[in-house]
Design a protein around this motif. Structure first.
Motif, PDB file in Angstrom:
ATOM      1  N   ASP A 232     -42.370  55.250 -29.398  1.00  0.00           N
ATOM      2  CA  ASP A 232     -42.946  54.158 -30.190  1.00  0.00           C
ATOM      3  C   ASP A 232     -43.542  53.099 -29.267  1.00  0.00           C
ATOM      4  N   LEU A 233     -42.696  52.586 -28.379  1.00  0.00           N
ATOM      5  CA  LEU A 233     -43.099  51.622 -27.373  1.00  0.00           C
ATOM      6  C   LEU A 233     -42.500  52.033 -26.041  1.00  0.00           C
ATOM      7  N   PHE A 234     -43.298  51.967 -25.003  1.00  0.00           N
ATOM      8  CA  PHE A 234     -42.853  52.336 -23.657  1.00  0.00           C
ATOM      9  C   PHE A 234     -42.631  51.034 -22.896  1.00  0.00           C
ATOM     10  N   PHE A 235     -41.378  50.724 -22.590  1.00  0.00           N
ATOM     11  CA  PHE A 235     -41.025  49.419 -22.066  1.00  0.00           C
ATOM     12  C   PHE A 235     -41.000  49.395 -20.534  1.00  0.00           C
ATOM     13  N   VAL A 236     -41.706  48.425 -19.974  1.00  0.00           N
ATOM     14  CA  VAL A 236     -41.680  48.155 -18.540  1.00  0.00           C
ATOM     15  C   VAL A 236     -41.042  46.785 -18.345  1.00  0.00           C
TER      16      VAL A 236
ATOM     17  N   GLY B  42     -61.073  55.713 -12.045  1.00  0.00           N
ATOM     18  CA  GLY B  42     -60.188  56.866 -12.004  1.00  0.00           C
ATOM     19  C   GLY B  42     -58.927  56.731 -12.818  1.00  0.00           C
ATOM     20  N   LEU B  43     -58.699  55.571 -13.469  1.00  0.00           N
ATOM     21  CA  LEU B  43     -57.492  55.377 -14.270  1.00  0.00           C
ATOM     22  C   LEU B  43     -57.827  55.462 -15.742  1.00  0.00           C
ATOM     23  N   ASP B  44     -57.159  56.351 -16.449  1.00  0.00           N
ATOM     24  CA  ASP B  44     -57.390  56.504 -17.874  1.00  0.00           C
ATOM     25  C   ASP B  44     -56.790  55.323 -18.632  1.00  0.00           C
ATOM     26  N   ALA B  45     -57.428  54.951 -19.724  1.00  0.00           N
ATOM     27  CA  ALA B  45     -56.956  53.820 -20.522  1.00  0.00           C
ATOM     28  C   ALA B  45     -55.534  54.027 -21.035  1.00  0.00           C
ATOM     29  N   SER B  46     -55.121  55.271 -21.173  1.00  0.00           N
ATOM     30  CA  SER B  46     -53.774  55.559 -21.677  1.00  0.00           C
ATOM     31  C   SER B  46     -52.689  55.175 -20.678  1.00  0.00           C
ATOM     32  N   LYS B  47     -53.067  54.817 -19.465  1.00  0.00           N
ATOM     33  CA  LYS B  47     -52.105  54.462 -18.419  1.00  0.00           C
ATOM     34  C   LYS B  47     -52.132  52.977 -18.083  1.00  0.00           C
ATOM     35  N   PHE B  48     -52.825  52.176 -18.898  1.00  0.00           N
ATOM     36  CA  PHE B  48     -52.960  50.754 -18.599  1.00  0.00           C
ATOM     37  C   PHE B  48     -52.298  49.902 -19.668  1.00  0.00           C
ATOM     38  N   GLY B  49     -51.303  49.096 -19.266  1.00  0.00           N
ATOM     39  CA  GLY B  49     -50.633  48.182 -20.179  1.00  0.00           C
ATOM     40  C   GLY B  49     -51.411  46.884 -20.302  1.00  0.00           C
ATOM     41  N   CYS B  50     -51.903  46.593 -21.491  1.00  0.00           N
ATOM     42  CA  CYS B  50     -52.829  45.475 -21.682  1.00  0.00           C
ATOM     43  C   CYS B  50     -52.135  44.133 -21.893  1.00  0.00           C
ATOM     44  N   ILE B  51     -50.827  44.137 -22.210  1.00  0.00           N
ATOM     45  CA  ILE B  51     -50.135  42.879 -22.475  1.00  0.00           C
ATOM     46  C   ILE B  51     -48.851  42.803 -21.662  1.00  0.00           C
ATOM     47  N   ASN B  52     -48.709  41.699 -20.924  1.00  0.00           N
ATOM     48  CA  ASN B  52     -47.484  41.382 -20.195  1.00  0.00           C
ATOM     49  C   ASN B  52     -46.916  40.131 -20.857  1.00  0.00           C
ATOM     50  N   PHE B  53     -45.897  40.321 -21.686  1.00  0.00           N
ATOM     51  CA  PHE B  53     -45.432  39.233 -22.536  1.00  0.00           C
ATOM     52  C   PHE B  53     -44.584  38.226 -21.766  1.00  0.00           C
TER      53      PHE B  53
ATOM     54  N   ILE C 171     -45.580  48.340 -23.132  1.00  0.00           N
ATOM     55  CA  ILE C 171     -45.294  46.934 -23.377  1.00  0.00           C
ATOM     56  C   ILE C 171     -44.490  46.404 -22.188  1.00  0.00           C
ATOM     57  N   VAL C 172     -44.988  45.341 -21.564  1.00  0.00           N
ATOM     58  CA  VAL C 172     -44.437  44.846 -20.299  1.00  0.00           C
ATOM     59  C   VAL C 172     -43.796  43.471 -20.514  1.00  0.00           C
ATOM     60  N   PHE C 173     -42.606  43.275 -19.897  1.00  0.00           N
ATOM     61  CA  PHE C 173     -41.933  41.980 -19.936  1.00  0.00           C
ATOM     62  C   PHE C 173     -41.511  41.581 -18.524  1.00  0.00           C
TER      63      PHE C 173
ATOM     64  N   ASP D   4     -46.700  47.528 -32.816  1.00  0.00           N
ATOM     65  CA  ASP D   4     -46.398  48.770 -33.534  1.00  0.00           C
ATOM     66  C   ASP D   4     -47.193  48.807 -34.826  1.00  0.00           C
ATOM     67  N   LEU D   5     -48.012  49.817 -34.981  1.00  0.00           N
ATOM     68  CA  LEU D   5     -48.875  49.938 -36.160  1.00  0.00           C
ATOM     69  C   LEU D   5     -48.063  50.107 -37.433  1.00  0.00           C
ATOM     70  N   GLU D   6     -46.821  50.549 -37.312  1.00  0.00           N
ATOM     71  CA  GLU D   6     -45.959  50.710 -38.483  1.00  0.00           C
ATOM     72  C   GLU D   6     -45.226  49.420 -38.852  1.00  0.00           C
ATOM     73  N   SER D   7     -45.460  48.368 -38.094  1.00  0.00           N
ATOM     74  CA  SER D   7     -44.777  47.101 -38.326  1.00  0.00           C
ATOM     75  C   SER D   7     -45.125  46.511 -39.684  1.00  0.00           C
TER      76      SER D   7
END
Length: 536
Positions: A193-197, A423-434, A468-470, A497-500
């Motif tokens: 659902d969410l991949f936490f860093v 060379g980095l796919d968008a699927s590997k980039f975390g756009c928000i660091n909360f 999702i990065v914290f 989360d789109l199901e939110s």
């Protein structure tokens, strides 16, 4: 015995770490290592050989192992005190009788490590060529297969049979433990659902703080629980910095006293996190000296990467995060920054760590601004060497920043901009660091300032991953963050989360709840504050 350390092989700032690792015992208390009397040899000026470990300055080498985990692989070599007049070869052997010698000297009761639990993949012959002082290293592999939890000893020597020469013997002190099992039965969420860093600052907290971050996802309409899990797929430990040694012009890895302690006690602070399925990495940043990732010479890069690799392998870490901030560029006497140094460092780091270790990048300000341009990076396609990258913009004096390099309108989503890393796919980039806001009215206003842009971004299918990065994690303390940050944490998860429940058209209306109970339960069983503050 006067301990001889070959300084070119052990970076000075790492020396305290290496020396600390040289103390180990088969009981809970540390003991002095067994050492022979080399002083007489030195005073006579004789040439003699010393068996060395690549990870310990002493002759006792601590090796923590976990039942079911991968083997620990280390290196050892033979070193002459003076260049060899003729070629010298010695043979490694295990001397079982030295177990009793060690136990008697240290008042311990170690068992001999069984033969099935060690191996020399490169053979047992160490050779020093004429005119040289040091042999090529050999590997030793140690594993816990079939062993019960306890302490074991493997005396490896090149001394002749019947002789006991501490300078020519290494004692591999193997501690075996069972894997950590969460006492409450929680599993680690798989990141679907969410991949936490997460980042954890060891200046304030123990890394074990991460294991008490527990989240629940449940359906508002049916009260069904989708999952109730520990979270935190990648844990980046800080603070580790790059420093400058003026006398040698070296770029040195500075672990600092807090990280040194954590690593030297990895069995307590790191292994439980890894055994739950987390990837535990070191986050490297600038040290304010004017030397950083953007102005290193090729020689400094090679040297620095070798230091990093040694720490990652010695402490069985899962990788490295690079965050070029606080370097203090522009100081008098320091090199000018350039756009090729950082890409070279990333490429060299990947090649040294291999593909089984994580290499991640935090995008932040000028150092990463040209990573889209392979001409500026000297032909290096930076993204090809990275597992993940994410935004580093997370000031708790600003509203949440959404940094999406692939969005068609950069100005719409953030005060900061970044072109896609080549060379980095968008699927590997975390756009928000909360960020985590303190409990003030100003922070409340910042938190709720037009959060619709995040929901629009998710709903319009611009979000290309669930990262999702914290930074940095907190526990509950009596300060300005109490009763606030945990609510923000759950809210941010709902945004992503789109199901939110926030999204029109959601069929289920899921909501996130952060579980505070374990953070407020002290080891004594009482409720209180600061459970995971550092204890050293």
């Amino acid at each position: 015995m006067k301990t001889q350390i070959k300084m070119k092989n052990i970076p000075k700032i790492l020396l305290a770490t290496v020396l600390a690792a040289g103390l180990w015992a088969c009981t809970a208390d540390p003991v002095e290592t067994v050492r022979g009397s080399i002083g007489d040899k030195e005073s006579l000026g004789a040439t003699y050989g010393i068996l060395r470990s690549a990870v310990s300055a002493g002759n006792t080498v601590p090796v923590p192992l976990t039942v079911g985990a991968s083997p620990a692989v280390q290196q050892l070599y033979f070193e002459q005190t003076q260049p060899a007049a003729a070629a010298v070869s010695v043979t490694l052997r295990v001397d079982e009788e030295l177990v009793a010698t060690f136990n008697a000297a240290n008042e311990t009761a170690c068992e001999l490590l069984p033969a099935a639990n060690y191996d020399f993949p490169d053979g047992t012959t160490l050779s020093v060529a004429a005119g040289k002082q040091q042999s090529a290293p050999l590997r030793i592999s140690l594993k816990a297969d079939g062993l019960t939890a306890g302490t074991y000893l493997l005396p490896v020597t090149v001394a002749a049979a019947g002789e006991s020469d501490a300078s020519q013997t290494l004692y591999y002190a193997v501690s075996v433990r069972e894997p950590y099992i969460d006492s409450n039965g929680y599993d680690l969420h798989d990141g679907s659902d969410l991949f936490f860093v997460f980042y954890i600052n060891t200046k304030d907290y123990q890394p074990l703080l991460a294991q008490d971050y527990i989240l629940q996802k449940w359906n508002l309409m049916t009260a069904d629980v989708a999952w109730y899990c520990m979270i935190g797929n990648i844990i980046n430990l800080r603070t580790v910095t790059i420093q400058y040694a003026e006398s040698t012009s070296r770029a040195l890895l500075d672990l600092g006293t807090d990280m040194t302690y954590v690593l030297d006690h990895a069995t307590k602070y790191i292994r439980p996190l890894q055994e739950q399925g987390r990837r535990v990495c070191l986050s490297l940043e600038g040290g304010g000296t004017g030397l950083g990732f953007c102005n290193l010479s090729d020689e400094q890069i090679a040297d620095f990467v070798a230091q990093v690799k040694a720490v990652v392998e010695t402490y069985n870490l899962d990788g490295i995060n690079l965050w070029d901030r606080n370097a203090g560029y522009g100081k008098e006497g320091m090199p000018e920054t350039n756009t090729t140094s950082y890409p070279k460092l990333i490429k060299a780091m990947r090649e040294a760590l291999g593909t089984d270790k994580l290499l991640t990048l935090t995008v932040y300000e000028e150092p990463t601004s040209t990573f889209w341009d392979t001409e500026a990076t000297g032909g290096i396609v930076v993204g090809e060497y990275l597992d993940y990258a994410w935004s580093g913009y997370n000031k708790n004096t600003e509203a949440v920043q959404l940094l999406d390099p692939w969005h068609p309108d950069e100005s719409y989503i953030s005060a900061y901009t970044q072109k896609p890393i080549a060379g980095l796919d968008a699927s590997k980039f975390g756009c928000i660091n909360f960020p985590i806001y303190p409990g003030t009215s100003d922070s409340e206003e910042l938190l709720w300032r037009d959060p619709a842009f995040i929901m629009d971004w998710v709903n319009a299918s611009y979000m290309s991953n669930n990262i999702i990065v914290f930074e940095d994690l907190r526990t509950n303390l009596q300060d300005g963050y109490e009763t606030q940050w945990d609510r923000y944490f759950a809210t941010f998860c709902q945004y992503m989360d789109l199901e939110s429940r926030y999204y029109l058209g959601s069929l289920r209306g899921y909501r996130y709840n952060f579980e505070m109970a374990r953070l407020s339960l002290l080891p004594s069983g009482a409720s209180g504050y600061g459970k995971w503050l550092k204890d050293w």
